[in-house]
Design a protein around this motif. Structure first.
Motif, PDB file in Angstrom:
ATOM      1  N   GLN A  36       0.833  -1.207   0.000  1.00 14.27           N
ATOM      2  CA  GLN A  36       0.000   0.000   0.000  1.00 14.27           C
ATOM      3  C   GLN A  36       0.870   1.261   0.000  1.00 14.27           C
ATOM      4  OE1 GLN A  36      -2.495   0.475   3.442  1.00 14.27           O
ATOM      5  NE2 GLN A  36      -3.698   2.083   2.501  1.00 14.27           N
TER       6      GLN A  36
ATOM      7  N   THR B 102       2.549   1.588  -3.465  1.00 11.61           N
ATOM      8  CA  THR B 102       1.547   1.947  -4.478  1.00 11.61           C
ATOM      9  C   THR B 102       1.184   3.420  -4.374  1.00 11.61           C
ATOM     10  OG1 THR B 102       0.647  -0.294  -4.510  1.00 11.61           O
ATOM     11  CG2 THR B 102      -0.784   1.472  -5.329  1.00 11.61           C
ATOM     12  N   ASN B 103       0.899   3.880  -3.177  1.00 13.24           N
ATOM     13  CA  ASN B 103       0.517   5.283  -2.988  1.00 13.24           C
ATOM     14  C   ASN B 103       1.661   6.228  -3.345  1.00 13.24           C
ATOM     15  OD1 ASN B 103      -2.032   4.540  -2.142  1.00 13.24           O
ATOM     16  ND2 ASN B 103      -1.511   4.618   0.029  1.00 13.24           N
TER      17      ASN B 103
ATOM     18  N   PHE C  55       2.163   6.089  -7.275  1.00 15.53           N
ATOM     19  CA  PHE C  55       1.018   6.709  -7.947  1.00 15.53           C
ATOM     20  C   PHE C  55       1.034   8.230  -7.778  1.00 15.53           C
ATOM     21  CE2 PHE C  55      -3.477   8.053  -8.119  1.00 15.53           C
ATOM     22  CZ  PHE C  55      -3.752   7.690  -9.426  1.00 15.53           C
TER      23      PHE C  55
ATOM     24  N   SER D 106      -3.240   4.275 -14.230  1.00 16.71           N
ATOM     25  CA  SER D 106      -4.275   3.975 -13.244  1.00 16.71           C
ATOM     26  C   SER D 106      -3.656   3.364 -11.993  1.00 16.71           C
ATOM     27  CB  SER D 106      -5.308   3.010 -13.825  1.00 16.71           C
ATOM     28  OG  SER D 106      -4.735   1.733 -13.993  1.00 16.71           O
ATOM     29  N   ILE D 107      -4.305   3.600 -10.854  1.00 14.43           N
ATOM     30  CA  ILE D 107      -3.805   3.058  -9.598  1.00 14.43           C
ATOM     31  C   ILE D 107      -3.839   1.539  -9.609  1.00 14.43           C
ATOM     32  CG2 ILE D 107      -5.960   3.138  -8.299  1.00 14.43           C
ATOM     33  CD1 ILE D 107      -4.063   4.260  -5.955  1.00 14.43           C
ATOM     34  N   SER D 108      -4.790   0.952 -10.329  1.00 10.93           N
ATOM     35  CA  SER D 108      -4.847  -0.508 -10.406  1.00 10.93           C
ATOM     36  C   SER D 108      -3.630  -1.073 -11.142  1.00 10.93           C
ATOM     37  CB  SER D 108      -6.138  -0.972 -11.063  1.00 10.93           C
ATOM     38  OG  SER D 108      -6.236  -0.486 -12.370  1.00 10.93           O
ATOM     39  N   LYS D 109      -3.139  -0.369 -12.150  1.00  9.35           N
ATOM     40  CA  LYS D 109      -1.933  -0.809 -12.864  1.00  9.35           C
ATOM     41  C   LYS D 109      -0.712  -0.702 -11.953  1.00  9.35           C
ATOM     42  CE  LYS D 109       0.381  -2.206 -16.431  1.00  9.35           C
ATOM     43  NZ  LYS D 109       0.292  -3.590 -16.862  1.00  9.35           N
TER      44      LYS D 109
ATOM     45  N   GLU E 210      -0.770  -0.898  -8.674  1.00  9.68           N
ATOM     46  CA  GLU E 210      -0.921  -1.984  -7.699  1.00  9.68           C
ATOM     47  C   GLU E 210      -0.437  -3.306  -8.289  1.00  9.68           C
ATOM     48  OE1 GLU E 210      -5.092  -1.794  -6.860  1.00  9.68           O
ATOM     49  OE2 GLU E 210      -4.777  -0.624  -5.034  1.00  9.68           O
ATOM     50  N   GLU E 211      -0.820  -3.563  -9.523  1.00 14.46           N
ATOM     51  CA  GLU E 211      -0.430  -4.800 -10.199  1.00 14.46           C
ATOM     52  C   GLU E 211       1.092  -4.911 -10.303  1.00 14.46           C
ATOM     53  OE1 GLU E 211      -0.677  -6.376 -14.757  1.00 14.46           O
ATOM     54  OE2 GLU E 211      -2.456  -5.377 -13.972  1.00 14.46           O
TER      55      GLU E 211
ATOM     56  N   HIS F 197      -1.964 -10.338   1.919  1.00 12.89           N
ATOM     57  CA  HIS F 197      -1.992  -9.032   1.228  1.00 12.89           C
ATOM     58  C   HIS F 197      -2.747  -8.051   2.054  1.00 12.89           C
ATOM     59  CE1 HIS F 197      -0.487 -10.481  -2.687  1.00 12.89           C
ATOM     60  NE2 HIS F 197      -1.020 -11.618  -2.278  1.00 12.89           N
TER      61      HIS F 197
END
Length: 64
Positions: free
Chosen positions: A18, A21-22, A25, A36-39, A41-42, A64
């Motif tokens: 987390q 990712t933050n 991003f 995108s935030i989902s990308k 995260e991936e 996770h």
């Protein structure tokens, strides 16, 4: 005092994912990079999984 003794939450995979990712991003947003935030995260989860397979016992909490 060792780094991970001072910040034990960084050994928790969910917390670290987390935070990374933050950070990634928000940095990309500041640089006007449209991802995108989902990308993000991936990618982060993929890299953490790769490190986990290479590094052995990095994480204390495997969820996770």
């Amino acid at each position: 005092m060792k780094f991970y003794d001072k910040y034990p939450q960084l050994k928790e995979k969910g917390f670290l994912a987390q935070m990374l990712t933050n950070t990634v991003f928000s940095t990309m947003l500041l640089e006007n990079q449209q991802v995108s935030i989902s990308k993000v995260e991936e990618i982060v989860f993929s890299l953490l999984q790769e490190q986990e397979l290479k590094g052995g016992h990095f994480f204390s909490n495997q969820s996770h």
